[in-house]
Design a protein around this motif. Structure first.
Motif, PDB file in Angstrom:
ATOM      1  N   ASN A 174       1.068   3.765  -3.059  1.00 51.50           N
ATOM      2  CA  ASN A 174       0.708   5.153  -2.761  1.00 51.50           C
ATOM      3  C   ASN A 174       1.815   6.090  -3.198  1.00 51.50           C
ATOM      4  O   ASN A 174       1.562   7.129  -3.809  1.00 51.50           O
ATOM      5  CB  ASN A 174       0.407   5.299  -1.270  1.00 51.50           C
ATOM      6  CG  ASN A 174      -0.236   6.636  -0.956  1.00 51.50           C
ATOM      7  OD1 ASN A 174      -0.811   7.266  -1.834  1.00 51.50           O
ATOM      8  ND2 ASN A 174      -0.144   7.049   0.287  1.00 51.50           N
ATOM      9  N   ALA A 175       3.066   5.747  -2.914  1.00 53.91           N
ATOM     10  CA  ALA A 175       4.202   6.609  -3.249  1.00 53.91           C
ATOM     11  C   ALA A 175       4.441   6.650  -4.751  1.00 53.91           C
ATOM     12  O   ALA A 175       4.757   7.710  -5.311  1.00 53.91           O
ATOM     13  CB  ALA A 175       5.459   6.137  -2.527  1.00 53.91           C
ATOM     14  N   PHE A 185      -0.397   6.503  -6.658  1.00 56.70           N
ATOM     15  CA  PHE A 185      -1.557   7.263  -6.218  1.00 56.70           C
ATOM     16  C   PHE A 185      -1.264   8.731  -5.965  1.00 56.70           C
ATOM     17  O   PHE A 185      -2.056   9.597  -6.304  1.00 56.70           O
ATOM     18  CB  PHE A 185      -2.182   6.621  -4.976  1.00 56.70           C
ATOM     19  CG  PHE A 185      -2.688   5.224  -5.219  1.00 56.70           C
ATOM     20  CD1 PHE A 185      -3.349   4.903  -6.396  1.00 56.70           C
ATOM     21  CD2 PHE A 185      -2.500   4.227  -4.285  1.00 56.70           C
ATOM     22  CE1 PHE A 185      -3.812   3.629  -6.634  1.00 56.70           C
ATOM     23  CE2 PHE A 185      -2.961   2.944  -4.516  1.00 56.70           C
ATOM     24  CZ  PHE A 185      -3.623   2.636  -5.694  1.00 56.70           C
ATOM     25  N   ARG A 186      -0.128   9.072  -5.360  1.00 61.74           N
ATOM     26  CA  ARG A 186       0.205  10.480  -5.123  1.00 61.74           C
ATOM     27  C   ARG A 186       0.387  11.242  -6.428  1.00 61.74           C
ATOM     28  O   ARG A 186      -0.183  12.332  -6.581  1.00 61.74           O
ATOM     29  CB  ARG A 186       1.455  10.604  -4.259  1.00 61.74           C
ATOM     30  CG  ARG A 186       1.139  10.540  -2.798  1.00 61.74           C
ATOM     31  CD  ARG A 186       2.331  10.971  -1.956  1.00 61.74           C
ATOM     32  NE  ARG A 186       2.178  10.425  -0.615  1.00 61.74           N
ATOM     33  CZ  ARG A 186       3.133   9.853   0.075  1.00 61.74           C
ATOM     34  NH1 ARG A 186       4.339   9.739  -0.434  1.00 61.74           N
ATOM     35  NH2 ARG A 186       2.901   9.397   1.287  1.00 61.74           N
ATOM     36  N   PRO A 187       1.184  10.737  -7.396  1.00 66.14           N
ATOM     37  CA  PRO A 187       1.307  11.479  -8.650  1.00 66.14           C
ATOM     38  C   PRO A 187      -0.034  11.614  -9.386  1.00 66.14           C
ATOM     39  O   PRO A 187      -0.351  12.670  -9.934  1.00 66.14           O
ATOM     40  CB  PRO A 187       2.298  10.654  -9.480  1.00 66.14           C
ATOM     41  CG  PRO A 187       3.078   9.858  -8.490  1.00 66.14           C
ATOM     42  CD  PRO A 187       2.137   9.613  -7.363  1.00 66.14           C
ATOM     43  N   GLU A 206      -5.578  16.886  -8.920  1.00 68.24           N
ATOM     44  CA  GLU A 206      -5.739  18.178  -8.247  1.00 68.24           C
ATOM     45  C   GLU A 206      -5.361  19.326  -9.165  1.00 68.24           C
ATOM     46  O   GLU A 206      -6.041  20.364  -9.195  1.00 68.24           O
ATOM     47  CB  GLU A 206      -4.894  18.213  -6.974  1.00 68.24           C
ATOM     48  CG  GLU A 206      -5.444  17.365  -5.853  1.00 68.24           C
ATOM     49  CD  GLU A 206      -4.515  17.319  -4.643  1.00 68.24           C
ATOM     50  OE1 GLU A 206      -3.457  18.000  -4.671  1.00 68.24           O
ATOM     51  OE2 GLU A 206      -4.849  16.609  -3.692  1.00 68.24           O
ATOM     52  N   GLY A 214      -2.933  11.607  -7.930  1.00 65.92           N
ATOM     53  CA  GLY A 214      -3.705  12.560  -7.121  1.00 65.92           C
ATOM     54  C   GLY A 214      -3.283  13.993  -7.400  1.00 65.92           C
ATOM     55  O   GLY A 214      -4.124  14.890  -7.509  1.00 65.92           O
ATOM     56  N   ARG A 215      -1.953  14.216  -7.511  1.00 69.63           N
ATOM     57  CA  ARG A 215      -1.469  15.559  -7.842  1.00 69.63           C
ATOM     58  C   ARG A 215      -1.977  15.991  -9.216  1.00 69.63           C
ATOM     59  O   ARG A 215      -2.398  17.130  -9.398  1.00 69.63           O
ATOM     60  CB  ARG A 215       0.062  15.608  -7.787  1.00 69.63           C
ATOM     61  CG  ARG A 215       0.577  15.936  -6.412  1.00 69.63           C
ATOM     62  CD  ARG A 215       2.084  16.168  -6.431  1.00 69.63           C
ATOM     63  NE  ARG A 215       2.662  15.085  -5.611  1.00 69.63           N
ATOM     64  CZ  ARG A 215       3.593  14.255  -5.988  1.00 69.63           C
ATOM     65  NH1 ARG A 215       4.135  14.357  -7.176  1.00 69.63           N
ATOM     66  NH2 ARG A 215       4.022  13.307  -5.185  1.00 69.63           N
ATOM     67  N   THR A 221       0.840  -1.209   0.000  1.00 71.60           N
ATOM     68  CA  THR A 221       0.000   0.000   0.000  1.00 71.60           C
ATOM     69  C   THR A 221       0.866   1.247   0.000  1.00 71.60           C
ATOM     70  O   THR A 221       0.615   2.199  -0.759  1.00 71.60           O
ATOM     71  CB  THR A 221      -0.938   0.003   1.216  1.00 71.60           C
ATOM     72  OG1 THR A 221      -1.714  -1.186   1.189  1.00 71.60           O
ATOM     73  CG2 THR A 221      -1.847   1.208   1.208  1.00 71.60           C
TER      74      THR A 221
END
Length: 164
Positions: free
Chosen positions: A47-48, A51-53, A59, A55-56, A43
């Motif tokens: 996520n690293a 999902f974070r990229p 956004e 998500g960025r 996870t």
């Protein structure tokens, strides 16, 4: 690291299977906490890495869409204001054009009436001049006829007197 964990989990599962009694629905041994640790590590890695990229990017996309919508609303309001201004200017221009047309019609009507009055006055003056000329010619002709009639009358009288 994931492969090491998998190997450790496989070794633990085989050793637990050899020492554990068979027959239960679930065998609760060291594999359950190892699997939980693997899920948590997976996870964090997902996520690293993903999902974070993502998500960025989402956004940033939402921010771009929000600012684009705000700018579009501003431009739409400006377009509506300009449309109202242009409609008002067009209305005023039409009113001025109608006013100019009315003034031009009045001017042309006045010029027509002035020209008609001038032509009528000239026609009356010409007719009056012609009437006077006809009257003077008539008077001269009557005068000449009068003189001729008197001459003929005296000639007739003289001949009648001479013949008698």
């Amino acid at each position: 690291m994931t492969s090491w964990l998998l190997l450790t989990a496989a070794d633990a599962a085989s050793s637990a299977a050899a020492s554990a009694p068979e027959g239960g629905l679930f065998d609760l041994d060291a594999t359950l906490p190892l699997m939980a640790v693997q899920v948590v590590i997976l996870t964090f890695i997902l996520n690293a890495l993903f999902f974070r990229p993502v998500g960025r990017a989402v956004e940033e996309r939402e921010g771009f869409i929000t600012t684009s919508r705000a700018e579009a609303k501003k431009k739409l309001a400006q377009v509506k204001r300009l449309e109202a201004d242009l409609t008002e200017q067009l209305k005023e221009a039409r009113q001025q054009a109608q006013k100019l047309i009315l003034e031009a019609e009045q001017d042309s009507d006045k010029l027509y009436r002035d020209a008609l009055a001038s032509a009528q006055a000239e026609a009356i003056a010409t007719r009056e001049t012609a009437r006077r000329e006809i009257e003077s010619e008539k008077d001269r002709a009557l005068g000449a006829l009068q003189v001729e009639a008197e001459r003929l009358g005296s000639l007739i009288v003289d001949r009648l007197l001479a013949a008698s």
